[in-house]
Each structure stands twice: as C-alpha cells, then as structure tokens.
Design a protein around this motif. Structure first.
Motif, PDB file in Angstrom:
ATOM      1  N   ARG A   1      57.677  28.963 -27.389  1.00  0.00           N
ATOM      2  CA  ARG A   1      56.670  28.979 -28.456  1.00  0.00           C
ATOM      3  C   ARG A   1      56.381  27.573 -28.980  1.00  0.00           C
ATOM      4  NH1 ARG A   1      53.285  32.933 -30.928  1.00  0.00           N
ATOM      5  NH2 ARG A   1      53.708  34.721 -29.631  1.00  0.00           N
ATOM      6  N   SER A   2      57.445  26.815 -29.213  1.00  0.00           N
ATOM      7  CA  SER A   2      57.254  25.494 -29.810  1.00  0.00           C
ATOM      8  C   SER A   2      56.462  24.584 -28.896  1.00  0.00           C
ATOM      9  CB  SER A   2      58.589  24.811 -30.117  1.00  0.00           C
ATOM     10  OG  SER A   2      59.589  25.724 -30.298  1.00  0.00           O
ATOM     11  N   LEU A   3      56.632  24.763 -27.595  1.00  0.00           N
ATOM     12  CA  LEU A   3      55.943  23.882 -26.667  1.00  0.00           C
ATOM     13  C   LEU A   3      54.508  24.342 -26.435  1.00  0.00           C
ATOM     14  CD1 LEU A   3      58.713  23.241 -24.010  1.00  0.00           C
ATOM     15  CD2 LEU A   3      57.962  21.756 -25.872  1.00  0.00           C
ATOM     16  N   ALA A   4      54.280  25.659 -26.525  1.00  0.00           N
ATOM     17  CA  ALA A   4      52.988  26.190 -26.088  1.00  0.00           C
ATOM     18  C   ALA A   4      51.953  26.240 -27.194  1.00  0.00           C
ATOM     19  CB  ALA A   4      53.195  27.585 -25.487  1.00  0.00           C
TER      20      ALA A   4
ATOM     21  N   GLU B   1      49.808  19.684 -34.660  1.00  0.00           N
ATOM     22  CA  GLU B   1      50.227  18.321 -34.971  1.00  0.00           C
ATOM     23  C   GLU B   1      51.550  18.021 -34.267  1.00  0.00           C
ATOM     24  OE1 GLU B   1      51.444  15.886 -38.946  1.00  0.00           O
ATOM     25  OE2 GLU B   1      50.275  17.723 -39.152  1.00  0.00           O
ATOM     26  N   PRO B   2      51.637  16.948 -33.468  1.00  0.00           N
ATOM     27  CA  PRO B   2      52.867  16.712 -32.691  1.00  0.00           C
ATOM     28  C   PRO B   2      54.052  16.348 -33.583  1.00  0.00           C
ATOM     29  CG  PRO B   2      51.281  14.936 -32.383  1.00  0.00           C
ATOM     30  CD  PRO B   2      50.594  15.967 -33.225  1.00  0.00           C
ATOM     31  N   PHE B   3      55.226  16.872 -33.225  1.00  0.00           N
ATOM     32  CA  PHE B   3      56.475  16.579 -33.919  1.00  0.00           C
ATOM     33  C   PHE B   3      57.259  15.564 -33.086  1.00  0.00           C
ATOM     34  CE2 PHE B   3      61.007  17.976 -34.493  1.00  0.00           C
ATOM     35  CZ  PHE B   3      61.166  17.458 -35.770  1.00  0.00           C
TER      36      PHE B   3
ATOM     37  N   THR C   1      55.187  20.791 -31.323  1.00  0.00           N
ATOM     38  CA  THR C   1      54.320  20.687 -32.497  1.00  0.00           C
ATOM     39  C   THR C   1      54.966  21.326 -33.718  1.00  0.00           C
ATOM     40  OG1 THR C   1      53.241  22.748 -31.964  1.00  0.00           O
ATOM     41  CG2 THR C   1      52.245  20.760 -31.064  1.00  0.00           C
ATOM     42  N   TYR C   2      54.541  20.873 -34.916  1.00  0.00           N
ATOM     43  CA  TYR C   2      55.021  21.485 -36.168  1.00  0.00           C
ATOM     44  C   TYR C   2      54.670  22.972 -36.197  1.00  0.00           C
ATOM     45  CZ  TYR C   2      56.428  17.148 -38.397  1.00  0.00           C
ATOM     46  OH  TYR C   2      57.078  16.000 -38.718  1.00  0.00           O
ATOM     47  N   GLU C   3      53.403  23.239 -35.840  1.00  0.00           N
ATOM     48  CA  GLU C   3      52.964  24.630 -35.837  1.00  0.00           C
ATOM     49  C   GLU C   3      53.807  25.463 -34.888  1.00  0.00           C
ATOM     50  OE1 GLU C   3      51.036  22.099 -35.868  1.00  0.00           O
ATOM     51  OE2 GLU C   3      49.436  22.379 -37.339  1.00  0.00           O
ATOM     52  N   GLY C   4      54.124  24.848 -33.732  1.00  0.00           N
ATOM     53  CA  GLY C   4      54.923  25.547 -32.727  1.00  0.00           C
ATOM     54  C   GLY C   4      56.291  25.915 -33.264  1.00  0.00           C
TER      55      GLY C   4
END
Ligand SMILES: Nc1ncnc2c1ncn2[C@@H]1O[C@H](COP(=O)(O)OP(=O)(O)OP(=O)(O)O)[C@@H](O)[C@H]1O
Ligand SMILES: [Mg+2]
Lengths: 250, 249
Positions: free
Chosen positions: A82-85, A89-91, A100-103
């Motif tokens: 999930r975090s990668l897909a 905004e990149p973490f 990403t933060y959203e991920g």
C-alpha cells in the motif's frame, strides 16, 4: 493435540457464550462492515471494545499472539504494498520506488481494519459452538431461494472444525522438518513447497478418517439441531451493536 | 442366538488388493471375541463390513436377522465402532457435544439426547469432563470418550480396532476395565489386535486371521500356543507354559 490453537471454541459461560447465535452472527457482520467504512477514530473505538471483550471472555492472549505470527507477515506485506502503490507526497525516495505519506497513512488504516476484522472473527469463533453456528447459518439462509441451506451450514461448521487440525498438522510437520535441518535452506519458496505438500496430504488423510468415523455414527444432514431461543438481552445487545456501528462510521 | 452371521464374505479393493477372502463366521450375542493377525491380515476390513462402511464384493453380513446391505442405518446403530486413531474420530467441540453427535444423527428429541449423553458419560466415568475440550483429554480418556459416543447410540455390539495402541499402562487398564464392564453388562465385544497380552485373559474366543482368511477359531486355551505361527506374539506367561494373567490385577 495437547496444545490447542486460538481458532476454536472455548468453553465458558460469558454473556457472549449465552447470546443467541443468530444475533451474534448479525452483530459480527455489522461490525465487520462498519470497520470497512470507519476511519481512525472509529477503528480506535472498536479496538478498545474488542480488547475489553478479549479479556472478558478470557481468551489465552499469549497463545493468541503466537498463533497470529503469520498473520502479521501478511499485514506487513499489505502495508508495504500500500505504501509504495499510493501516489502522493514522497516520504522517502529510493532509486525507483517512492514511499508516500498518503501511502503510509492508507496502509496503516487498511492493516488496522484487517486486524479488527480478524479479532471480531476470533471472538465469534471462540464463543460459538459450531453446532449452534450451523443452525444459525441455516436460519439466515432459509428465506433465500435456490440455496441448499443445510448443506452450506454443514460445510461451514466442518471448515471451522478443521481449522485447528490443519494448523496443528502444519506445526507438527514444520517441527519434524526443523529437526532435519530445514532451517539451513534460506529460500522461503523451497521451504513453503516442502511444507505445503505433506500438510495437504496429512489433512486429506485425517479428513478421510473423520468422514468414516462420522459415517459410523450415522451421520446425516437431517439431524436434531440446536434449539435457538432469543431473549430480551439478545435484542438489547444487537441494538447496542447497531448504535456502536453508527458511532464508528460517523 | 447369533447376533452376527457372516456368509461367504469377500472384499477386493479397487487396486486389486484382497482385503478379505470368503469368510464364514457366526457370533453369539454377548460373546467376547478377539481377532488377531499381522498387519494387513484383514481385521479392519472385516470389521468395516459389520456396519456397512465397506460394501462386500461378495457375500452378506446378517445382524440379528437383518442384512446390513438392506438397512445400513440400523447396522450403524447396532454396531458401534471405536477406531484405531482416537483423535480423528472426535467430532464435537466439547466432550458433551461429541457424545451427543450420534443421537443427534438419529434425530432424537433434545431431552432424550441429554439423558442418553449423561448415562453414557456416567458409564465411562467422564461426567465431570462434560464441558472440557476433547482434544485435551488423555489417551485413555479419549478412548473412553469414543466408547461413550457409541453407547449413546444404543449399540449392542461394540467393535474395537486396536483399542490399546498409543496408550500408557494406566490408559490400557482404564480402557480394558471399561471393555470388561461392558461385556458383563451384556454387550457383544469384538476386538482386533496383534497384541494378545492385554486382552486374552478376558476373551472367550480367539480367531486368527492371515491374508484375508480365518485360519483358526476356538477357545483361547486351545489355540493360543499356535499364535506365533501366524505372526502374533503369544503372551509372556503362555510362552513359559503358564496361564496368562489379567492386566487388571
Ligand atoms: N483402501 C485400501 N485400498 C487398497 N488396499 C487396501 C485398502 N485398505 C486395506 N487394503 C489392503 O487390504 C489388506 C487388509 O488390510 P487391513 O487394514 O484390513 O488389515 P489389518 O489386519 O487391519 O492390519 P493392521 O494391523 O495394520 O491394522 C492389506 O493387504 C491392505 O494392504
Ligand atoms: Mg487395521
């Protein structure tokens, strides 16, 4: 068979044990549905409630945690995927993947939901006799046309009956293979292959033996079923659950 | 009166293996019979014809005047079977549920079931364990639970396939004591084993099987000395020319 797994009925006399299974089944489904819709605050509410219930019905927590080891790998996997897909905004940015933060937010929520649902299921199974569950499923399916409710119910209760057997056999086989040094092989696919086949074969053999033993005791689909009686408490609990689910979602 | 009559019974498995071959046998009500023979001699195959778990390739089994093939349900009610592997015959989530399984299949009323279950649990001294999980019982207790399961169905003939395998000394004595008590209560008892030591003292009749045939049938005193010719170890005492002693003493 001395050590039992968490995914089986636990004798007891708590309010949950005594609850009419039809109501319990409905409550479980409602909670699971609400979980899918809920955000962090709703999930926190449910997790707290589940924690209290777990302690209340005296589920052996240490065994439970040991049993859920493999499930946590699955969660980790889902989380990473999930975090990668998820775009956003990149973490952290590595050469070709971005976390990403959203991920991270999204992955954490999904994992939290999954574990809540699993715990709802565990509590349900631990407090419900398979025979009663079978009767409840039958009752709910009766109004549906073209569904052979008796057969479906028998299959469900058999699946639940077999869960601990399969897990126990997987554990025994894993131990036997450890004793012969399988841990020296680092390739997880090799080890999975080596464990899956023997466990499958043994499960079939046990299933066969059980089927013969059931036959020997006159097994039929038309059996005396558990009598279900709803009392005022069942309606109260169901009402409470509905209220709780609404709270979770909004 | 003959409770079991077996006529020209043969069973050939799908792969061509011969399970049993042209067996003729009668057993009187209330008899205590031990079937002995090596691995693969056909004991289990023979037993599985008594309640219709296997269908014969040839021949018939008649239970108290009615053929098993004509009424398999009656046969299963009449002949209760305790299998070799105690774990894989547990169906209930609690001891009570497991014993109730048989009567529930017979479609009995709830209150009658409750009565039968408590009688059966009393008979095997497991009443105090009614709410326990069967998988947590000891080996001897699991076997007794299996016995309670068939008693609750009202079986008159009790068939045991290797009832002492995997049991420790106290477990063997518990189960043996149970079997002897049930025999005194009037049940017909059939036991398959390749280990005569533990039961022979209580048996009234000893049958040797080999390669799907019955090759000796008689009183234990008469044919015990031949045991080792058929691949079954004779009890220690009889090797020294003495009478075997009960394991219950
Ligand atoms: N399902 C099967 N398919 C093919 N052959 C079988 C099957 N079950 C048993 N047999 C064969 O039938 C013969 C009799 O087997 P059976 O299980 O009745 O022996 P047994 O006397 O009970 O032996 P044991 O002491 O090992 O339990 C054996 O040769 C066996 O290989
Ligand atoms: Mg056998």
């Amino acid at each position: 068979m001395a050590s039992m797994t968490a995914f089986s009925y636990l004798t007891g006399a708590s309010a949950l044990h005594r609850m009419d299974v039809r109501f319990k089944l409905a409550s479980m489904i409602l909670c699971s549905l609400a979980t899918v819709k809920a955000q962090a605050d709703g999930l926190l509410l449910l997790t707290l409630a589940l924690g209290i219930i777990l302690v209340y019905i005296r589920l052996p927590l240490n065994i439970l945690i040991r049993e859920l080891r493999y499930f946590s790998f699955l969660l980790l996997f889902v989380f990473i995927a999930r975090s990668l897909a998820t775009p956003g905004e990149p973490f952290i940015k590595l050469s070709f993947v971005t976390l990403t933060y959203e991920g991270i937010n999204d992955g954490a929520l999904v994992c939290w939901r999954l574990s809540n649902i699993v715990f709802v299921g565990i509590i349900f199974v631990a407090t419900t006799r398979p025979s009663a569950l079978k009767t409840a499923v039958e009752w709910w399916l009766r109004p549906l046309p073209f569904v052979p409710e008796q057969r479906v119910a028998v299959m469900m209760s058999l699946v639940i009956r077999f869960m601990p057997v399969i897990l126990e056999q997987a554990r025994e086989t894993a131990d036997a293979q450890k004793a012969r040094g399988v841990e020296n092989r680092k390739n997880p696919f090799y080890r999975l292959k080596k464990i899956a086949l023997p466990v499958l074969i043994r499960t079939f053999i046990t299933a066969d033996e059980l089927a013969v033993a059931m036959d020997a005791r006159c097994y039929t689909e038309k059996r005396t079923s558990v009598s279900l009686t709803a009392c005022r408490n069942d309606w109260l609990i169901l009402g409470g659950v509905i209220l709780f689910c609404c709270l979770m979602v909004v | 009166m003959n409770i079991i009559e077996i006529k020209n019974l043969s069973h050939h498995f799908a792969d061509g293996a011969i399970g049993i071959d042209d067996i003729n046998l009668t057993i009187r009500e209330g008899e205590f019979v031990v079937f002995a023979g090596m691995n693969g001699s056909g004991k289990s195959t023979l037993f599985r014809h008594l309640n219709g778990l296997l269908t014969p390739s040839n021949g018939t089994v008649i239970l108290d005047g009615v053929s098993v093939a004509d009424d398999p349900k009656r046969a299963r009610r009449m002949v209760g079977m305790v299998f070799q592997n105690a774990d894989s015959q547990i169906v209930g989530e609690t001891v009570y549920d497991d014993v109730a399984f048989g009567p529930e299949n017979l479609g009995l009323k709830r209150d009658i079931i409750a009565q039968r279950v408590s009688e059966a649990l009393n008979a095997v001294n497991l009443s105090t364990h009614a709410d326990q999980r069967p998988h947590l019982l000891s080996g001897g207790e699991k076997r007794r639970l299996a016995i309670a399961g068939i008693l609750a169905m009202g079986s008159r003939v009790l068939v045991f396939d290797e009832p002492f395998s995997n049991l420790d000394y106290p477990g063997i004595r518990q189960v043996l004591n149970q079997i002897v008590t049930l025999h005194h209560a009037g049940h017909t008892i059939l036991i398959a084993t390749h280990d005569l030591e533990k039961v022979i003292c209580h048996a009234q009749r000893l049958i040797f099987m080999k390669a799907g045939n019955i090759i000796r049938d008689g009183a234990p005193n008469d044919n015990l000395k031949e045991a080792e010719r058929f691949g079954v170890r004779a009890p220690c005492a009889s090797r020294f020319g003495k009478e075997p002693v009960s394991w219950l003493l």
